[in-house]
Design a protein around this motif. Structure first.
Motif, mmCIF file in Angstrom:
data_model
loop_
_atom_site.group_PDB
_atom_site.id
_atom_site.type_symbol
_atom_site.label_atom_id
_atom_site.label_comp_id
_atom_site.label_asym_id
_atom_site.label_seq_id
_atom_site.Cartn_x
_atom_site.Cartn_y
_atom_site.Cartn_z
ATOM 1 N N UNK A 65 5.954 -4.041 -14.055
ATOM 2 C CA UNK A 65 7.254 -4.394 -13.472
ATOM 3 C C UNK A 65 7.822 -3.243 -12.657
ATOM 4 N N UNK A 66 7.474 -2.029 -13.032
ATOM 5 C CA UNK A 66 7.981 -0.862 -12.322
ATOM 6 C C UNK A 66 7.128 -0.504 -11.111
ATOM 7 N N UNK A 67 5.810 -0.571 -11.266
ATOM 8 C CA UNK A 67 4.924 -0.042 -10.220
ATOM 9 C C UNK A 67 4.014 -1.091 -9.571
ATOM 10 N N UNK A 99 12.646 0.330 -5.737
ATOM 11 C CA UNK A 99 13.734 -0.387 -6.385
ATOM 12 C C UNK A 99 13.571 -0.389 -7.902
ATOM 13 N N UNK A 100 14.672 -0.265 -8.604
ATOM 14 C CA UNK A 100 14.676 -0.235 -10.062
ATOM 15 C C UNK A 100 14.276 -1.613 -10.597
ATOM 16 N N UNK A 101 13.326 -1.678 -11.536
ATOM 17 C CA UNK A 101 12.739 -2.974 -11.928
ATOM 18 C C UNK A 101 13.739 -3.964 -12.524
ATOM 19 N N UNK A 135 4.670 -25.316 3.930
ATOM 20 C CA UNK A 135 4.439 -23.882 4.062
ATOM 21 C C UNK A 135 3.830 -23.300 2.787
ATOM 22 N N UNK A 136 3.256 -22.123 2.901
ATOM 23 C CA UNK A 136 2.709 -21.419 1.757
ATOM 24 C C UNK A 136 3.855 -20.917 0.884
ATOM 25 N N UNK A 137 3.740 -21.168 -0.427
ATOM 26 C CA UNK A 137 4.699 -20.636 -1.379
ATOM 27 C C UNK A 137 4.303 -19.218 -1.771
ATOM 28 N N UNK A 138 5.287 -18.384 -2.025
ATOM 29 C CA UNK A 138 5.047 -17.023 -2.485
ATOM 30 C C UNK A 138 5.670 -16.872 -3.866
ATOM 31 N N UNK A 139 4.826 -16.712 -4.883
ATOM 32 C CA UNK A 139 5.300 -16.535 -6.251
ATOM 33 C C UNK A 139 5.363 -15.049 -6.590
ATOM 34 N N UNK A 140 6.368 -14.670 -7.353
ATOM 35 C CA UNK A 140 6.487 -13.284 -7.805
ATOM 36 C C UNK A 140 5.462 -13.026 -8.903
ATOM 37 N N UNK A 141 4.773 -11.885 -8.802
ATOM 38 C CA UNK A 141 3.786 -11.519 -9.803
ATOM 39 C C UNK A 141 3.803 -10.029 -10.085
ATOM 40 N N UNK A 142 3.035 -9.645 -11.095
ATOM 41 C CA UNK A 142 2.905 -8.246 -11.483
ATOM 42 C C UNK A 142 1.428 -7.888 -11.552
ATOM 43 N N UNK A 193 0.832 -1.196 0.000
ATOM 44 C CA UNK A 193 0.000 0.000 0.000
ATOM 45 C C UNK A 193 0.870 1.250 0.000
ATOM 46 N N UNK A 194 0.234 2.409 -0.220
ATOM 47 C CA UNK A 194 0.968 3.671 -0.271
ATOM 48 C C UNK A 194 1.656 3.983 1.048
#
Length: 227
Positions: free
Chosen positions: A93-95, A175-177, A123-130, A47-48
């Motif tokens: 990817x940036x925001x 962080x830079x994408x 355990x719960x897996x955490x996948x990277x997403x956009x 969140x902001x």
């Protein structure tokens, strides 16, 4: 690729397990052992004010600039190696970096047999997403990377799985994408050692029976400890 996965807990229980709050969109998430593209899935976004929040998003990303909600190509997966440069995923990817919690995921081998991948400790897996917002609707994609070690015999791609301690860096919007995607891709190599896999029956319907091993097959791939 990652075209099916399981998250069988309702949003409130999932949020409690992850130690985060929920928003209104989380109420649209339906627990399932057979989640397919186009479904509204649980995602964790930043969140902001810097909090991590469990929300809901349609699993098939639509970029904000698109004139249509039906793209001529699938967007439920994106390659982490190129996502920061592809017009469809560049803005997200940036925001819009998010985490997608899952109990496990399915991949199909060259003989079209499904295999169930899950954390060996449960355990719960955490996948990277956009995440991308299109006409007020949250949409998302799951990032994939080259499969390695014991994952590779089943399929040449796999979800980008994030170690718990790296989740904050992944979600950090400052962080830079290109840098964060490259670093996350490298770190994800270590997650293969935390997975087990077994062949399961063809996916039909829903329920915990979908992740039971095929009789007489049992455990096909036992992954080594993290190296």
């Amino acid at each position: 690729m990652c075209g099916r996965f399981a998250m069988p807990w309702d949003p409130e229980r999932l949020a409690d397990r992850l130690g985060v709050d929920t928003d209104e969109a989380a109420g649209k998430v339906t627990p399932s052992y057979n989640i397919a593209p186009g479904s509204t899935i649980a995602v964790i976004r930043r969140t902001a004010d810097g909090r991590s929040l469990l929300s809901g998003a349609r699993w098939n990303l639509i970029p904000s600039w698109s004139d249509t909600g039906r793209l001529p190509y699938p967007t439920f997966n994106a390659r982490i190696e190129t996502a920061a440069d592809k017009p469809t995923f560049q803005e997200a990817a940036r925001h819009g970096r998010i985490l997608i919690p899952m109990l496990g995921y399915y991949e199909w081998d060259t003989y079209h047999n499904p295999h169930w991948f899950h954390a060996r400790d449960g355990r719960i897996l955490l996948a990277a997403g956009l995440l991308s917002t299109w006409h007020g609707m949250s949409t998302c994609t799951i990032l994939t990377r080259q499969a390695e070690d014991h994952c590779a015999p089943v399929h040449d791609r796999m979800p980008v799985l994030i170690i718990d301690t790296d989740s904050g860096r992944w979600l950090d919007p400052a962080r830079e994408p290109h840098t964060v995607l490259q670093e996350t891709n490298q770190a994800a190599r270590h997650m293969t050692g935390r997975l087990d896999s077994r062949q399961v029956a063809p996916l039909r319907g829903d329920g915990p029976e979908l992740i039971k091993p095929v009789p007489s097959q049992g455990m096909l791939f036992g992954f080594d400890e993290e190296k």
